[in-house]
Write a protein that holds these residues in place. Sequence first.
Motif, PDB file in Angstrom:
ATOM      1  N   SER A 109     -41.925   6.321  87.532  1.00  0.00           N
ATOM      2  CA  SER A 109     -41.321   6.242  88.870  1.00  0.00           C
ATOM      3  C   SER A 109     -41.386   7.571  89.605  1.00  0.00           C
ATOM      4  O   SER A 109     -40.490   7.910  90.386  1.00  0.00           O
ATOM      5  N   SER A 110     -42.440   8.333  89.352  1.00  0.00           N
ATOM      6  CA  SER A 110     -42.635   9.595  90.060  1.00  0.00           C
ATOM      7  C   SER A 110     -43.173   9.328  91.453  1.00  0.00           C
ATOM      8  O   SER A 110     -43.624   8.218  91.772  1.00  0.00           O
ATOM      9  N   LEU A 111     -43.174  10.339  92.304  1.00  0.00           N
ATOM     10  CA  LEU A 111     -43.717  10.175  93.647  1.00  0.00           C
ATOM     11  C   LEU A 111     -45.206   9.813  93.624  1.00  0.00           C
ATOM     12  O   LEU A 111     -45.608   8.857  94.309  1.00  0.00           O
ATOM     13  N   PRO A 112     -46.054  10.499  92.852  1.00  0.00           N
ATOM     14  CA  PRO A 112     -47.472  10.095  92.806  1.00  0.00           C
ATOM     15  C   PRO A 112     -47.661   8.668  92.314  1.00  0.00           C
ATOM     16  O   PRO A 112     -48.538   7.949  92.817  1.00  0.00           O
ATOM     17  N   ALA A 113     -46.847   8.228  91.359  1.00  0.00           N
ATOM     18  CA  ALA A 113     -46.975   6.863  90.846  1.00  0.00           C
ATOM     19  C   ALA A 113     -46.650   5.846  91.940  1.00  0.00           C
ATOM     20  O   ALA A 113     -47.367   4.856  92.123  1.00  0.00           O
ATOM     21  N   PHE A 114     -45.577   6.085  92.687  1.00  0.00           N
ATOM     22  CA  PHE A 114     -45.213   5.186  93.775  1.00  0.00           C
ATOM     23  C   PHE A 114     -46.275   5.189  94.879  1.00  0.00           C
ATOM     24  O   PHE A 114     -46.606   4.144  95.448  1.00  0.00           O
ATOM     25  N   VAL A 115     -46.798   6.375  95.218  1.00  0.00           N
ATOM     26  CA  VAL A 115     -47.798   6.478  96.283  1.00  0.00           C
ATOM     27  C   VAL A 115     -49.062   5.708  95.900  1.00  0.00           C
ATOM     28  O   VAL A 115     -49.616   4.943  96.707  1.00  0.00           O
ATOM     29  N   ASP A 116     -49.538   5.900  94.682  1.00  0.00           N
ATOM     30  CA  ASP A 116     -50.735   5.175  94.232  1.00  0.00           C
ATOM     31  C   ASP A 116     -50.495   3.669  94.251  1.00  0.00           C
ATOM     32  O   ASP A 116     -51.372   2.885  94.640  1.00  0.00           O
ATOM     33  N   TYR A 117     -49.306   3.275  93.832  1.00  0.00           N
ATOM     34  CA  TYR A 117     -48.952   1.852  93.826  1.00  0.00           C
ATOM     35  C   TYR A 117     -48.962   1.281  95.244  1.00  0.00           C
ATOM     36  O   TYR A 117     -49.544   0.210  95.502  1.00  0.00           O
ATOM     37  N   LEU A 118     -48.302   1.973  96.174  1.00  0.00           N
ATOM     38  CA  LEU A 118     -48.215   1.469  97.540  1.00  0.00           C
ATOM     39  C   LEU A 118     -49.576   1.437  98.224  1.00  0.00           C
ATOM     40  O   LEU A 118     -49.844   0.551  99.044  1.00  0.00           O
ATOM     41  N   LEU A 119     -50.436   2.382  97.886  1.00  0.00           N
ATOM     42  CA  LEU A 119     -51.787   2.373  98.447  1.00  0.00           C
ATOM     43  C   LEU A 119     -52.522   1.103  98.014  1.00  0.00           C
ATOM     44  O   LEU A 119     -53.160   0.423  98.836  1.00  0.00           O
ATOM     45  N   ALA A 120     -52.429   0.777  96.724  1.00  0.00           N
ATOM     46  CA  ALA A 120     -53.071  -0.432  96.211  1.00  0.00           C
ATOM     47  C   ALA A 120     -52.402  -1.686  96.771  1.00  0.00           C
ATOM     48  O   ALA A 120     -53.081  -2.674  97.087  1.00  0.00           O
ATOM     49  N   LEU A 121     -51.074  -1.660  96.906  1.00  0.00           N
ATOM     50  CA  LEU A 121     -50.350  -2.814  97.439  1.00  0.00           C
ATOM     51  C   LEU A 121     -50.740  -3.059  98.894  1.00  0.00           C
ATOM     52  O   LEU A 121     -50.950  -4.211  99.313  1.00  0.00           O
ATOM     53  N   ARG A 122     -50.851  -1.990  99.671  1.00  0.00           N
ATOM     54  CA  ARG A 122     -51.268  -2.114 101.073  1.00  0.00           C
ATOM     55  C   ARG A 122     -52.642  -2.760 101.171  1.00  0.00           C
ATOM     56  O   ARG A 122     -52.872  -3.626 102.026  1.00  0.00           O
ATOM     57  N   ALA A 123     -53.542  -2.367 100.297  1.00  0.00           N
ATOM     58  CA  ALA A 123     -54.885  -2.953 100.305  1.00  0.00           C
ATOM     59  C   ALA A 123     -54.839  -4.428  99.934  1.00  0.00           C
ATOM     60  O   ALA A 123     -55.551  -5.254 100.533  1.00  0.00           O
ATOM     61  N   GLU A 124     -53.996  -4.795  98.972  1.00  0.00           N
ATOM     62  CA  GLU A 124     -53.893  -6.191  98.550  1.00  0.00           C
ATOM     63  C   GLU A 124     -53.266  -7.055  99.647  1.00  0.00           C
ATOM     64  O   GLU A 124     -53.705  -8.181  99.893  1.00  0.00           O
ATOM     65  N   VAL A 125     -52.239  -6.543 100.303  1.00  0.00           N
ATOM     66  CA  VAL A 125     -51.646  -7.278 101.421  1.00  0.00           C
ATOM     67  C   VAL A 125     -52.688  -7.469 102.518  1.00  0.00           C
ATOM     68  O   VAL A 125     -52.815  -8.557 103.099  1.00  0.00           O
ATOM     69  N   GLY A 126     -53.467  -6.424 102.796  1.00  0.00           N
ATOM     70  CA  GLY A 126     -54.524  -6.530 103.794  1.00  0.00           C
ATOM     71  C   GLY A 126     -55.552  -7.581 103.421  1.00  0.00           C
ATOM     72  O   GLY A 126     -56.024  -8.343 104.271  1.00  0.00           O
ATOM     73  N   ARG A 127     -55.896  -7.655 102.130  1.00  0.00           N
ATOM     74  CA  ARG A 127     -56.871  -8.646 101.666  1.00  0.00           C
ATOM     75  C   ARG A 127     -56.315 -10.055 101.841  1.00  0.00           C
ATOM     76  O   ARG A 127     -57.008 -10.955 102.333  1.00  0.00           O
ATOM     77  N   GLN A 128     -55.048 -10.250 101.468  1.00  0.00           N
ATOM     78  CA  GLN A 128     -54.455 -11.579 101.545  1.00  0.00           C
ATOM     79  C   GLN A 128     -54.169 -12.029 102.975  1.00  0.00           C
ATOM     80  O   GLN A 128     -54.329 -13.198 103.306  1.00  0.00           O
ATOM     81  N   ARG A 129     -53.737 -11.106 103.824  1.00  0.00           N
ATOM     82  CA  ARG A 129     -53.340 -11.473 105.177  1.00  0.00           C
ATOM     83  C   ARG A 129     -54.476 -11.339 106.176  1.00  0.00           C
ATOM     84  O   ARG A 129     -54.346 -11.756 107.327  1.00  0.00           O
ATOM     85  N   GLY A 130     -55.599 -10.727 105.771  1.00  0.00           N
ATOM     86  CA  GLY A 130     -56.754 -10.616 106.652  1.00  0.00           C
ATOM     87  C   GLY A 130     -56.712  -9.466 107.625  1.00  0.00           C
ATOM     88  O   GLY A 130     -57.554  -9.378 108.529  1.00  0.00           O
ATOM     89  N   ALA A 131     -55.750  -8.549 107.477  1.00  0.00           N
ATOM     90  CA  ALA A 131     -55.650  -7.368 108.345  1.00  0.00           C
ATOM     91  C   ALA A 131     -54.815  -6.316 107.643  1.00  0.00           C
ATOM     92  O   ALA A 131     -53.842  -6.636 106.948  1.00  0.00           O
ATOM     93  N   THR A 132     -55.182  -5.058 107.815  1.00  0.00           N
ATOM     94  CA  THR A 132     -54.459  -3.961 107.168  1.00  0.00           C
ATOM     95  C   THR A 132     -53.045  -3.858 107.730  1.00  0.00           C
ATOM     96  O   THR A 132     -52.867  -3.782 108.957  1.00  0.00           O
ATOM     97  N   PRO A 133     -52.014  -3.870 106.884  1.00  0.00           N
ATOM     98  CA  PRO A 133     -50.642  -3.860 107.395  1.00  0.00           C
ATOM     99  C   PRO A 133     -50.213  -2.495 107.918  1.00  0.00           C
ATOM    100  O   PRO A 133     -50.725  -1.450 107.510  1.00  0.00           O
ATOM    101  N   ILE A 134     -49.257  -2.530 108.829  1.00  0.00           N
ATOM    102  CA  ILE A 134     -48.618  -1.330 109.372  1.00  0.00           C
ATOM    103  C   ILE A 134     -47.464  -0.969 108.446  1.00  0.00           C
ATOM    104  O   ILE A 134     -46.621  -1.809 108.130  1.00  0.00           O
ATOM    105  N   LEU A 135     -47.392   0.281 108.013  1.00  0.00           N
ATOM    106  CA  LEU A 135     -46.383   0.708 107.054  1.00  0.00           C
ATOM    107  C   LEU A 135     -45.044   1.006 107.728  1.00  0.00           C
ATOM    108  O   LEU A 135     -44.981   1.710 108.742  1.00  0.00           O
ATOM    109  N   VAL A 136     -43.972   0.480 107.136  1.00  0.00           N
ATOM    110  CA  VAL A 136     -42.605   0.733 107.585  1.00  0.00           C
ATOM    111  C   VAL A 136     -41.798   1.153 106.368  1.00  0.00           C
ATOM    112  O   VAL A 136     -41.786   0.437 105.358  1.00  0.00           O
ATOM    113  N   GLY A 137     -41.114   2.292 106.433  1.00  0.00           N
ATOM    114  CA  GLY A 137     -40.311   2.746 105.303  1.00  0.00           C
ATOM    115  C   GLY A 137     -38.890   3.066 105.710  1.00  0.00           C
ATOM    116  O   GLY A 137     -38.665   3.753 106.724  1.00  0.00           O
ATOM    117  N   HIS A 138     -37.917   2.568 104.949  1.00  0.00           N
ATOM    118  CA  HIS A 138     -36.510   2.886 105.192  1.00  0.00           C
ATOM    119  C   HIS A 138     -35.982   3.801 104.099  1.00  0.00           C
ATOM    120  O   HIS A 138     -36.162   3.532 102.913  1.00  0.00           O
TER     121      HIS A 138
END
Length: 305
Positions: free
Chosen positions: A88-117
Amino acid sequence: MPSVDCTAATSTEVRTRESQRIDLRLESHRTAAWLYPGDRSQRPLLMVHGFRGDHHGMDLIAGSITDREVVVPDLPGFGLTAPLESGSSLPAFVDYLLALRAEVGRQRGATPILVGHSFGSILVSHLVATHRDLVDELVLINPITSPALEGPARFLTAVTRAYYALGARLPERAGRALLSNLLIVRAMSVAMATTRDPGLRRYIHDQHGRHFSSFADRQSLSEAFATSVAHTVTEVADHLTMPTLVIAGDKDAIAPIGPTRAFVAELSDAEFVELGGVGHLVHYERSVEAASAIMEFCHQRIDER
């Protein structure tokens, strides 16, 4: 740099769209996520929740966005998503979110806009900083702009750090009981809530009581906490050169408004929505205004390009 001061009260009668559970698979790791329907011709939003919460925390904002799809995952180690094998380090989360963003883009057909709270703001801003060529816009809600280990909050941070460390070291049953203690969770909730609306306060406390202890295990929780207090969005301000929307409350005790204003002033292309009379729980207390600001930002700065 446009700035808006919104002071309207939030209704406790918020009605949001229903979401559906989807699974996002990144090799052997499965992420539980919730999809809010919308116009698929517009780019979707990928919302990243704060520390100790899960997707429920973003429900009011996500459900109030009507012009596009919204995807809200449970971060690894929280809700229904297992921790990452890489930790659960910062690099681990960043790498995960990068891959997750790509997967969401693949499934939804467009690269998502990132929102963080909150904690999510740290994760998405550091993702942008390390992959500037891949991200063209950013939304930050209650961004963490003050180092938790410095300044007037450092004593409270030290106490909280000891709390999580003790919870991780104790025997399983005792440690889990400490970290999930309802009185401690309620004290956290009371400290963060600023609304005087009794119905909304009950809702906030109920949400924290139900979902603040949905972490997977004590070790990943402790490591994620250490990550959350060791970093801020200001560390990477120089790299946030893309259109950025910042939404913050002027009564935020966790991310004080002074440092947040200074952070926004450093950004080269920012819109700032400062909400009067609210603290760190914009996602609960001023969700409709936050959602409206996000939709307007997306329409003016992204969709019309």
